[in-house]
Motif scaffolding. Structure first.
Motif: not given
Length: 237
Positions: A186-190, A196-203
């Protein structure tokens, strides 16, 4: 008789049966040395941090992550393991992190006494761990020096077989350098793996999509439009 010096985390026997001149065969698994085979569903815990360290494990299929939890609940994924990789080597009598499957997985579980009595197993262990140590060194550089974009690009490149890093010869066809990635995290696991934060990964993922580097087909599938373009964003060029 063959003799081995003690190594951290494994109580090696003083006297072990002689190893064949070529050592363990490259295609041998723990199952060839008497390990039992267990199957796990996605997100099953294989062992917890602090559990007694009695076995070594080898991923036969699927993907496994190792992580540590801080007292305030924050998590750091320290390693993502795929087929053929070994885990469970502890520096004391307890496991120092938690092992959890990311997908359905088959795992070979080898009792430590079988490791202690076989130079062939120890030879295989040394070969596998030397490669995993290289990966951990690269991950330390990622966490300590790379930008958010470089971290995400490096993670995606890690999932592309035989591409990126030293010795990469590039694509067979410059005009056909795409690759479909199946994500098992998941993006949280990544985010927990990349620090990083999940917000940074999504961005960053959205930015890579906007720049035409990737295409998001599904939440768990990404198409790399040109692998070389992504590789040039890893900070290793």
């Amino acid at each position: 008789m063959a003799y081995l010096e003690p190594q951290d985390g494994i109580r090696l026997a003083r006297r072990v049966r002689p190893v064949r001149p070529s050592g363990a065969k490259s295609d041998e698994t723990f199952a060839d040395f008497g390990a039992k085979t267990s199957t796990y569903a996605s997100h099953d815990v294989i062992y917890y941090e602090g559990d007694p360290a009695r076995r070594l494990f080898e991923v036969a299929s699927g993907t496994v992550m190792l992580f540590k939890l801080l007292p305030d609940g924050r998590r750091q994924v320290v390693e993502v393991l795929r087929q053929g990789e070994i885990f469970g080597l502890a520096g004391s009598d307890e496991y120092d992190c938690t092992a959890e499957t990311l997908t359905e997985a088959t795992v070979h579980e080898l009792e430590l006494r079988l490791v202690e009595g076989s130079a062939e197993v120890q030879c295989k262990l040394a070969k596998c761990l030397s490669n995993q140590m290289r990966i951990l060194h690269e991950h330390a550089v990622l966490l300590g020096r790379k930008s958010a974009v470089e971290r995400v690009a490096s993670f995606l490149m890690y999932l592309v077989p035989d591409r990126g890093g030293l010795g990469c010869i590039g694509p067979d066809d410059e005009d056909n350098d795409g690759y479909d990635l199946k994500l098992h995290m998941t993006r949280q696991e990544i985010a927990d793996y990349l620090g990083l934060t999940i917000e940074t990964v999504s961005r960053v993922v959205s930015d890579l999509k906007r720049r035409g580097v990737i295409r998001i087909d599904r939440s768990d599938q990404i198409h790399l439009k040109r692998v070389c373009s992504l590789c040039q964003m890893t900070g290793m060029h």
